[in-house]
Write a protein that holds these residues in place. Sequence first.
Motif, mmCIF file in Angstrom:
data_model
loop_
_atom_site.group_PDB
_atom_site.id
_atom_site.type_symbol
_atom_site.label_atom_id
_atom_site.label_comp_id
_atom_site.label_asym_id
_atom_site.label_seq_id
_atom_site.Cartn_x
_atom_site.Cartn_y
_atom_site.Cartn_z
ATOM 1 N N ALA A 92 0.817 -1.221 0.000
ATOM 2 C CA ALA A 92 0.000 0.000 0.000
ATOM 3 C C ALA A 92 0.853 1.274 0.000
ATOM 4 C CB ALA A 92 -0.907 0.000 1.223
ATOM 5 N N LEU A 93 2.164 1.101 0.151
ATOM 6 C CA LEU A 93 3.052 2.266 0.268
ATOM 7 C C LEU A 93 3.262 2.918 -1.102
ATOM 8 C CD1 LEU A 93 4.617 3.503 2.686
ATOM 9 C CD2 LEU A 93 6.580 2.134 1.989
ATOM 10 N N ASP A 94 3.109 4.245 -1.172
ATOM 11 C CA ASP A 94 3.411 4.992 -2.398
ATOM 12 C C ASP A 94 4.942 5.034 -2.556
ATOM 13 O OD1 ASP A 94 2.167 7.916 -3.980
ATOM 14 O OD2 ASP A 94 4.250 7.300 -3.999
ATOM 15 N N ALA A 95 5.453 4.320 -3.560
ATOM 16 C CA ALA A 95 6.909 4.156 -3.682
ATOM 17 C C ALA A 95 7.608 5.498 -3.899
ATOM 18 C CB ALA A 95 7.243 3.190 -4.818
ATOM 19 N N ARG A 96 6.986 6.418 -4.627
ATOM 20 C CA ARG A 96 7.620 7.704 -4.923
ATOM 21 C C ARG A 96 7.731 8.575 -3.669
ATOM 22 N NH1 ARG A 96 11.054 9.366 -8.622
ATOM 23 N NH2 ARG A 96 9.949 8.025 -10.119
ATOM 24 N N GLU A 97 6.624 8.665 -2.928
ATOM 25 C CA GLU A 97 6.660 9.479 -1.698
ATOM 26 C C GLU A 97 7.561 8.809 -0.648
ATOM 27 O OE1 GLU A 97 5.790 12.432 -1.090
ATOM 28 O OE2 GLU A 97 4.465 12.875 -2.760
ATOM 29 N N ALA A 98 7.518 7.483 -0.583
ATOM 30 C CA ALA A 98 8.360 6.766 0.375
ATOM 31 C C ALA A 98 9.835 7.005 0.059
ATOM 32 C CB ALA A 98 8.046 5.277 0.356
ATOM 33 N N THR A 99 10.168 7.068 -1.224
ATOM 34 C CA THR A 99 11.551 7.310 -1.638
ATOM 35 C C THR A 99 12.011 8.699 -1.208
ATOM 36 O OG1 THR A 99 11.419 5.797 -3.506
ATOM 37 C CG2 THR A 99 13.025 7.576 -3.673
ATOM 38 N N ARG A 100 11.174 9.702 -1.461
ATOM 39 C CA ARG A 100 11.521 11.064 -1.025
ATOM 40 C C ARG A 100 11.760 11.076 0.479
ATOM 41 N NH1 ARG A 100 7.161 14.934 -1.692
ATOM 42 N NH2 ARG A 100 8.691 16.558 -1.390
ATOM 43 N N PHE A 101 10.906 10.350 1.189
ATOM 44 C CA PHE A 101 11.044 10.323 2.635
ATOM 45 C C PHE A 101 12.346 9.630 3.061
ATOM 46 C CE2 PHE A 101 10.357 8.329 6.762
ATOM 47 C CZ PHE A 101 10.173 9.473 7.513
ATOM 48 N N LEU A 102 12.660 8.512 2.435
ATOM 49 C CA LEU A 102 13.888 7.784 2.797
ATOM 50 C C LEU A 102 15.126 8.626 2.493
ATOM 51 C CD1 LEU A 102 13.123 4.140 1.611
ATOM 52 C CD2 LEU A 102 12.960 5.093 3.918
ATOM 53 N N MET A 103 15.082 9.384 1.403
ATOM 54 C CA MET A 103 16.215 10.244 1.074
ATOM 55 C C MET A 103 16.353 11.367 2.114
ATOM 56 S SD MET A 103 15.769 10.273 -3.089
ATOM 57 C CE MET A 103 17.166 11.310 -3.525
ATOM 58 N N ALA A 104 15.215 11.916 2.533
ATOM 59 C CA ALA A 104 15.228 12.962 3.563
ATOM 60 C C ALA A 104 15.800 12.408 4.863
ATOM 61 C CB ALA A 104 13.814 13.487 3.790
ATOM 62 N N LEU A 105 15.332 11.232 5.230
ATOM 63 C CA LEU A 105 15.761 10.580 6.465
ATOM 64 C C LEU A 105 17.273 10.345 6.453
ATOM 65 C CD1 LEU A 105 15.383 8.825 8.969
ATOM 66 C CD2 LEU A 105 14.429 7.041 7.546
ATOM 67 N N THR A 106 17.791 9.841 5.344
ATOM 68 C CA THR A 106 19.204 9.512 5.256
ATOM 69 C C THR A 106 20.065 10.786 5.271
ATOM 70 O OG1 THR A 106 18.508 7.600 3.964
ATOM 71 C CG2 THR A 106 20.862 8.099 3.983
ATOM 72 N N ASP A 107 19.618 11.812 4.540
ATOM 73 C CA ASP A 107 20.319 13.095 4.589
ATOM 74 C C ASP A 107 20.329 13.661 6.007
ATOM 75 O OD1 ASP A 107 20.742 12.948 1.904
ATOM 76 O OD2 ASP A 107 19.386 14.568 1.343
ATOM 77 N N GLY A 108 19.210 13.528 6.694
ATOM 78 C CA GLY A 108 19.110 14.053 8.058
ATOM 79 C C GLY A 108 20.072 13.352 8.998
ATOM 80 N N VAL A 109 20.183 12.032 8.865
ATOM 81 C CA VAL A 109 21.113 11.273 9.710
ATOM 82 C C VAL A 109 22.549 11.707 9.401
ATOM 83 C CG1 VAL A 109 22.055 8.964 10.136
ATOM 84 C CG2 VAL A 109 19.582 9.316 10.087
ATOM 85 N N LEU A 110 22.846 11.903 8.124
ATOM 86 C CA LEU A 110 24.198 12.342 7.747
ATOM 87 C C LEU A 110 24.510 13.707 8.363
ATOM 88 C CD1 LEU A 110 26.827 12.122 6.214
ATOM 89 C CD2 LEU A 110 25.656 12.883 4.145
ATOM 90 N N MET A 111 23.560 14.626 8.288
ATOM 91 C CA MET A 111 23.766 15.961 8.853
ATOM 92 C C MET A 111 24.063 15.893 10.342
ATOM 93 S SD MET A 111 22.923 18.717 6.776
ATOM 94 C CE MET A 111 21.593 19.735 7.389
ATOM 95 N N ARG A 112 23.305 15.055 11.033
ATOM 96 C CA ARG A 112 23.500 14.944 12.482
ATOM 97 C C ARG A 112 24.860 14.335 12.808
ATOM 98 N NH1 ARG A 112 21.298 16.596 16.881
ATOM 99 N NH2 ARG A 112 20.260 17.920 15.367
ATOM 100 N N LEU A 113 25.277 13.368 12.010
ATOM 101 C CA LEU A 113 26.576 12.741 12.244
ATOM 102 C C LEU A 113 27.711 13.723 11.972
ATOM 103 C CD1 LEU A 113 25.863 9.248 10.692
ATOM 104 C CD2 LEU A 113 26.269 9.739 13.101
ATOM 105 N N LEU A 114 27.473 14.670 11.070
ATOM 106 C CA LEU A 114 28.505 15.663 10.788
ATOM 107 C C LEU A 114 28.671 16.618 11.967
ATOM 108 C CD1 LEU A 114 27.682 16.569 7.072
ATOM 109 C CD2 LEU A 114 29.560 15.178 7.907
ATOM 110 N N LEU A 115 27.563 16.910 12.630
ATOM 111 C CA LEU A 115 27.592 17.832 13.772
ATOM 112 C C LEU A 115 28.210 17.167 14.990
ATOM 113 C CD1 LEU A 115 24.373 19.906 14.442
ATOM 114 C CD2 LEU A 115 26.688 20.715 14.076
ATOM 115 N N GLU A 116 27.882 15.903 15.175
ATOM 116 C CA GLU A 116 28.345 15.181 16.349
ATOM 117 C C GLU A 116 29.549 14.324 15.944
ATOM 118 O OE1 GLU A 116 25.039 13.135 18.053
ATOM 119 O OE2 GLU A 116 23.818 14.940 18.129
ATOM 120 N N PRO A 117 30.243 13.765 16.911
ATOM 121 C CA PRO A 117 31.393 12.938 16.515
ATOM 122 C C PRO A 117 30.958 11.807 15.591
ATOM 123 C CG PRO A 117 31.325 13.249 18.891
ATOM 124 C CD PRO A 117 30.051 13.806 18.358
ATOM 125 N N ALA A 118 31.768 11.558 14.575
ATOM 126 C CA ALA A 118 31.415 10.561 13.563
ATOM 127 C C ALA A 118 31.292 9.164 14.161
ATOM 128 C CB ALA A 118 32.449 10.570 12.451
#
Lengths: 212, 212
Positions: free
Chosen positions: B157-183
């Motif tokens: 039932a998951l909309d693959a396109r919207e889910a993809t945008r969300f997964l990309m946002a999530l992964t970018d967000g985790v990367l940003m946080r790791l850059l701020l905090e110790p790797a």
Amino acid sequence: MNDMSPLRDPRLRRQEDQRKRILDAAIACFARGGFHATGMQAVCAEAGMSPGALYRYFPSKDAIIEAIVERDRADIPKQLTPLLGADDVIGALIECARQFLVGNLKPESLPMFPELYAEAIRNPAVREITMRCDEEVGDIIVRVLERGKALGQIDAALDAREATRFLMALTDGVLMRLLLEPATELEGLMPMYERSLRLFLAPPPASREAAE
Amino acid sequence: MNDMSPLRDPRLRRQEDQRKRILDAAIACFARGGFHATGMQAVCAEAGMSPGALYRYFPSKDAIIEAIVERDRADIPKQLTPLLGADDVIGALIECARQFLVGNLKPESLPMFPELYAEAIRNPAVREITMRCDEEVGDIIVRVLERGKALGQIDAALDAREATRFLMALTDGVLMRLLLEPATELEGLMPMYERSLRLFLAPPPASREAAE
């Protein structure tokens, strides 16, 4: 710092107004050209102030950047405090995140967010402020999650501190993507954000059934 | 563009090496000082090249920034293609995200990521490249998710396109946080990332039981 409310002392109130005027002008300039390409003269022109007057409030561009981060982040804890009394903890968290996203998508502040991040990574003073405010925000969310766990609305096995770091990363990531794409796309991304948060935080189905 | 492999034509190969040398030097400079505070002279010095030699490859700093984004993003689709043949779709997605995060946490490229974002928001040429590469990455992930749905590993039932945008946002967000905090904190955040992805993508428990 001062026992007298700044709103009642006209001199302090004027100082507060002037600081706000400078910070708003600086944000408008930074949004157009970035921190590093923007000179203090451009900020003076935007604020309609002489360099002499402006330097009385902020001795350097770095001091302005620090004050912007401080102000930007200082608003967040206030927005989060009501979460500590919410009946529906997850629902309130999602609504709070929506408000945070909407607030940060105002056209005048659009490009600021990733630049603040870039600056926090490079500039120790900005990093220190960012981390301090992040810690404050994080402490509130940890308490919200612990309360949700106690109420049986959040998985008791979830490490509240790590989950909080993750939720902050997730929310920042969604904001970044919305900045890149048209802001109207928020409505497409919010159902995904909500699905993710609910499933991530909820107790596992087995324990939900046992509780019913 | 050219039928001859650049690896076999010494002239093309040398051009490729020189371009790489300039981009690596520019990344080192930008990481220290940011895009806007870094002059072309600093890039020349870091690359050990004269301005005349460097300008033969890149006519402007903007051209260098665009080439960095292009190279940075061009690597991602290659890393994603194996996902299209994975037995365990969600497990392979998580492993792929881990590799992406680890690769972006190299100290020499640390502060680049949020700055590329800031630049993409402000600079139409950088935005265009970023969006084009994002689209390419997004198209692959959509196919991966559709395949996972067909295999019964991902909620149909998951909309693959919207889910993809969300997964990309999530992964970018985790990367940003790791850059701020110790790797090193990656290991604390990865279990949260994994929990979130698995619960977000998995079919609902009822349909899993029905399938068993």
